[in-house]
Motif scaffolding. Sequence first.
Motif, mmCIF file in Angstrom:
data_model
loop_
_atom_site.group_PDB
_atom_site.id
_atom_site.type_symbol
_atom_site.label_atom_id
_atom_site.label_comp_id
_atom_site.label_asym_id
_atom_site.label_seq_id
_atom_site.Cartn_x
_atom_site.Cartn_y
_atom_site.Cartn_z
ATOM 1 N N ARG A 195 55.211 -6.138 2.655
ATOM 2 C CA ARG A 195 54.714 -6.899 3.793
ATOM 3 C C ARG A 195 53.835 -8.091 3.382
ATOM 4 N NH1 ARG A 195 53.130 -1.934 8.046
ATOM 5 N NH2 ARG A 195 55.255 -1.106 8.208
ATOM 6 N N PHE A 196 53.582 -8.234 2.082
ATOM 7 C CA PHE A 196 52.706 -9.297 1.592
ATOM 8 C C PHE A 196 53.502 -10.357 0.831
ATOM 9 C CE2 PHE A 196 50.106 -5.439 1.752
ATOM 10 C CZ PHE A 196 49.036 -5.867 2.509
ATOM 11 N N GLU A 197 53.294 -11.610 1.206
ATOM 12 C CA GLU A 197 53.906 -12.697 0.443
ATOM 13 C C GLU A 197 53.120 -12.949 -0.837
ATOM 14 O OE1 GLU A 197 54.402 -16.182 2.774
ATOM 15 O OE2 GLU A 197 55.690 -15.210 4.267
ATOM 16 N N GLU A 198 51.805 -12.846 -0.749
ATOM 17 C CA GLU A 198 50.936 -12.975 -1.912
ATOM 18 C C GLU A 198 50.097 -11.712 -2.024
ATOM 19 O OE1 GLU A 198 48.607 -16.485 -1.734
ATOM 20 O OE2 GLU A 198 50.326 -17.845 -1.614
ATOM 21 N N ARG A 199 49.818 -11.295 -3.252
ATOM 22 C CA ARG A 199 49.092 -10.047 -3.470
ATOM 23 C C ARG A 199 47.767 -10.329 -4.171
ATOM 24 N NH1 ARG A 199 53.890 -5.927 -5.568
ATOM 25 N NH2 ARG A 199 55.318 -6.276 -3.790
ATOM 26 N N ASP A 200 46.742 -9.555 -3.758
ATOM 27 C CA ASP A 200 45.461 -9.680 -4.440
ATOM 28 C C ASP A 200 45.487 -8.846 -5.724
ATOM 29 O OD1 ASP A 200 44.844 -6.976 -3.828
ATOM 30 O OD2 ASP A 200 43.818 -7.533 -1.972
ATOM 31 N N ARG A 201 44.353 -8.754 -6.363
ATOM 32 C CA ARG A 201 44.291 -8.101 -7.672
ATOM 33 C C ARG A 201 44.717 -6.631 -7.620
ATOM 34 N NH1 ARG A 201 40.187 -5.371 -9.814
ATOM 35 N NH2 ARG A 201 40.173 -5.082 -12.087
ATOM 36 N N ILE A 202 44.368 -5.923 -6.548
ATOM 37 C CA ILE A 202 44.726 -4.509 -6.422
ATOM 38 C C ILE A 202 46.164 -4.357 -5.926
ATOM 39 C CG2 ILE A 202 44.170 -2.325 -5.303
ATOM 40 C CD1 ILE A 202 42.098 -3.222 -7.365
#
Length: 212
Positions: free
Chosen positions: A152-159
């Motif tokens: 569901r995420f186009e960009e992902r954070d560090r986690i």
Amino acid sequence: MTAGAFSPTGLFVCFEGGEGGGKSTQSGLLREWLEAEGHTVVLTRQPGGTSVGQRIREIVLSPETGELSNRTEVLLYAADKAEHVDTVVLPALARGEVVITDRYVDSALAYQGAGRTEAVAEVEQVNRWATRDLRPHLTVVLDLEPQAGLGRFEERDRIEGESLEFHQRVRQAFLDMAAADPDHYLVLDARATIASIHEQIRVRVASLLVTA
């Protein structure tokens, strides 16, 4: 897990689960319903529910941070929780309000413990001390397969950018914690409709308000 302390006043509800499960959506809907029923509600999140926590959030979630020692990560998240509990959660509960938090100690046990394959008992000890061993009256786990949630995420954070195996361990940790203490957990299939999930949460919270 050891027995902890539950606030004698107010109501403390936590939303937990893996990535993309709809915690923000459901916590917002719960606040709207509770406020419509006449309750004073504090909706917050971890990490980042305080000014100090927001700085910590930037460190632990920004991909630019890069690698952190696992122990450093545990302590940063615990520091966020300590500030959050002392300055936001406990004061609101003391006023008899409803506190809804998006993530709490269980996330540390699932992510920094099971996910990072660190000793969960040690992670728990640090986090229970940081939070004065304050436990939610109810933890809602929105369960979703990691593949579906991360998609569901186009960009992902560090986690979010961790391996699928990492997120599978996280998911299982949440399910195991809920199975061990069903009186204080509500596990829901995050693939269900937003309305049906909200209705199940509302029913469970309403029963707690009656007994509070």
